[in-house]
Design a protein around this motif. Structure first.
Motif, PDB file in Angstrom:
ATOM      1  N   GLY A 133       0.813  -1.201   0.000  1.00 49.23           N
ATOM      2  CA  GLY A 133       0.000   0.000   0.000  1.00 49.23           C
ATOM      3  C   GLY A 133       0.847   1.251   0.000  1.00 49.23           C
ATOM      4  O   GLY A 133       2.074   1.205   0.099  1.00 49.23           O
ATOM      5  N   ALA A 134       0.166   2.359  -0.090  1.00 48.42           N
ATOM      6  CA  ALA A 134       0.842   3.659  -0.131  1.00 48.42           C
ATOM      7  C   ALA A 134       1.307   4.058   1.258  1.00 48.42           C
ATOM      8  O   ALA A 134       0.616   3.830   2.245  1.00 48.42           O
ATOM      9  CB  ALA A 134      -0.110   4.720  -0.676  1.00 48.42           C
ATOM     10  N   SER A 135       2.483   4.648   1.309  1.00 46.56           N
ATOM     11  CA  SER A 135       3.003   5.124   2.595  1.00 46.56           C
ATOM     12  C   SER A 135       2.850   6.638   2.666  1.00 46.56           C
ATOM     13  O   SER A 135       2.722   7.320   1.655  1.00 46.56           O
ATOM     14  CB  SER A 135       4.468   4.733   2.759  1.00 46.56           C
ATOM     15  OG  SER A 135       5.273   5.423   1.834  1.00 46.56           O
ATOM     16  N   SER A 136       2.829   7.129   3.878  1.00 47.95           N
ATOM     17  CA  SER A 136       2.797   8.571   4.099  1.00 47.95           C
ATOM     18  C   SER A 136       3.723   8.887   5.263  1.00 47.95           C
ATOM     19  O   SER A 136       3.993   8.029   6.097  1.00 47.95           O
ATOM     20  CB  SER A 136       1.371   9.055   4.385  1.00 47.95           C
ATOM     21  OG  SER A 136       0.779   8.280   5.390  1.00 47.95           O
ATOM     22  N   LEU A 137       4.210  10.104   5.302  1.00 47.65           N
ATOM     23  CA  LEU A 137       5.171  10.497   6.320  1.00 47.65           C
ATOM     24  C   LEU A 137       4.476  11.196   7.479  1.00 47.65           C
ATOM     25  O   LEU A 137       3.773  12.185   7.279  1.00 47.65           O
ATOM     26  CB  LEU A 137       6.233  11.429   5.721  1.00 47.65           C
ATOM     27  CG  LEU A 137       7.277  11.963   6.687  1.00 47.65           C
ATOM     28  CD1 LEU A 137       8.111  10.825   7.273  1.00 47.65           C
ATOM     29  CD2 LEU A 137       8.178  12.967   6.001  1.00 47.65           C
ATOM     30  N   ALA A 138       4.691  10.679   8.675  1.00 48.31           N
ATOM     31  CA  ALA A 138       4.204  11.306   9.901  1.00 48.31           C
ATOM     32  C   ALA A 138       5.361  12.110  10.481  1.00 48.31           C
ATOM     33  O   ALA A 138       6.010  11.707  11.437  1.00 48.31           O
ATOM     34  CB  ALA A 138       3.717  10.247  10.890  1.00 48.31           C
ATOM     35  N   ALA A 139       5.622  13.243   9.863  1.00 49.58           N
ATOM     36  CA  ALA A 139       6.781  14.057  10.231  1.00 49.58           C
ATOM     37  C   ALA A 139       6.697  14.542  11.674  1.00 49.58           C
ATOM     38  O   ALA A 139       5.603  14.740  12.226  1.00 49.58           O
ATOM     39  CB  ALA A 139       6.882  15.263   9.295  1.00 49.58           C
ATOM     40  N   LYS A 140       7.872  14.724  12.251  1.00 50.54           N
ATOM     41  CA  LYS A 140       7.975  15.302  13.585  1.00 50.54           C
ATOM     42  C   LYS A 140       7.258  16.653  13.581  1.00 50.54           C
ATOM     43  O   LYS A 140       7.298  17.392  12.603  1.00 50.54           O
ATOM     44  CB  LYS A 140       9.459  15.485  13.934  1.00 50.54           C
ATOM     45  CG  LYS A 140       9.707  15.974  15.312  1.00 50.54           C
ATOM     46  CD  LYS A 140      11.193  16.052  15.587  1.00 50.54           C
ATOM     47  CE  LYS A 140      11.430  16.608  16.973  1.00 50.54           C
ATOM     48  NZ  LYS A 140      12.853  16.746  17.273  1.00 50.54           N
ATOM     49  N   ILE A 141       6.603  16.962  14.680  1.00 55.08           N
ATOM     50  CA  ILE A 141       5.832  18.197  14.763  1.00 55.08           C
ATOM     51  C   ILE A 141       6.770  19.370  15.040  1.00 55.08           C
ATOM     52  O   ILE A 141       7.561  19.344  15.974  1.00 55.08           O
ATOM     53  CB  ILE A 141       4.753  18.091  15.857  1.00 55.08           C
ATOM     54  CG1 ILE A 141       3.783  16.963  15.488  1.00 55.08           C
ATOM     55  CG2 ILE A 141       4.020  19.409  16.036  1.00 55.08           C
ATOM     56  CD1 ILE A 141       2.928  16.492  16.602  1.00 55.08           C
TER      57      ILE A 141
END
Length: 179
Positions: A133-141
């Motif tokens: 599946g597609a990945s997405s980035l949960a970037a640091k806040i």
């Protein structure tokens, strides 16, 4: 059992001598292949998303900010990438509409503890599955993201507060107000 948080890889390498398995939860660092080769079965990580969705530092906050209706937990075999290893266990969680990040963290922690135990039961005899599946980035806040933009659509503001609060803020009459 003892929970440890070594400051660097050399400290971690000493702890892993003669170990069977490294288990990490919220460690916040990508470990080298040399470290992952020390334990007999390598390392597994508990991640608070349904990988490959929301790889990275802030999956709980980012899924709420994005308005996701579901998330979950993943226990995966650690490799040299960021949250890219093969999956041992996943469980989906429907996010209640009134949940903020604190409530979601608590619910996922309970699911995740069970997921670690289930993984340990099957680890030597079975094999993990590839991520699909597609990945997405949960970037640091970043602090610059925490200010509320009151010109944004109401749903976007609500989701930001759900995901990034209680650190979100606005300025009112020269005062900083936490939302």
């Amino acid at each position: 059992y003892e929970c440890m948080k070594p400051e660097n890889e050399s400290e971690l390498a000493k702890l892993l001598t003669d170990s069977d398995l490294l288990i990490t939860i919220g460690y916040g660092r990508i470990l080298s292949e040399q470290i992952l080769q020390i334990p007999k079965y390598g390392g597994i990580n508990l991640h608070f998303s349904l990988l490959p969705k929301w790889r990275g530092a802030a999956p709980v906050q980012r899924c709420l900010e994005a308005g996701d209706s579901k998330t979950g937990v993943t226990v995966f075999q650690m490799d040299k990438g960021m949250d890219t290893g093969d999956i041992w266990y996943q469980e989906e969680f429907q996010i209640p509409n009134d949940f903020y990040s604190a409530e979601l963290f608590n619910s996922l922690a309970e699911l995740g503890a069970d997921g670690i135990l289930k993984t340990l039961k099957v680890l030597p005899e079975s094999a993990p599955k590839k991520q699909v599946g597609a990945s997405s980035l949960a970037a640091k806040i970043d602090n610059s993201e925490l200010r509320i933009d009151w010109t944004a659509p109401a749903l976007k503001i609500r989701n930001k507060i759900r995901g990034l609060g209680p650190a979100t803020f606005t300025n009112f009459r020269g005062n900083k107000l936490k939302i």
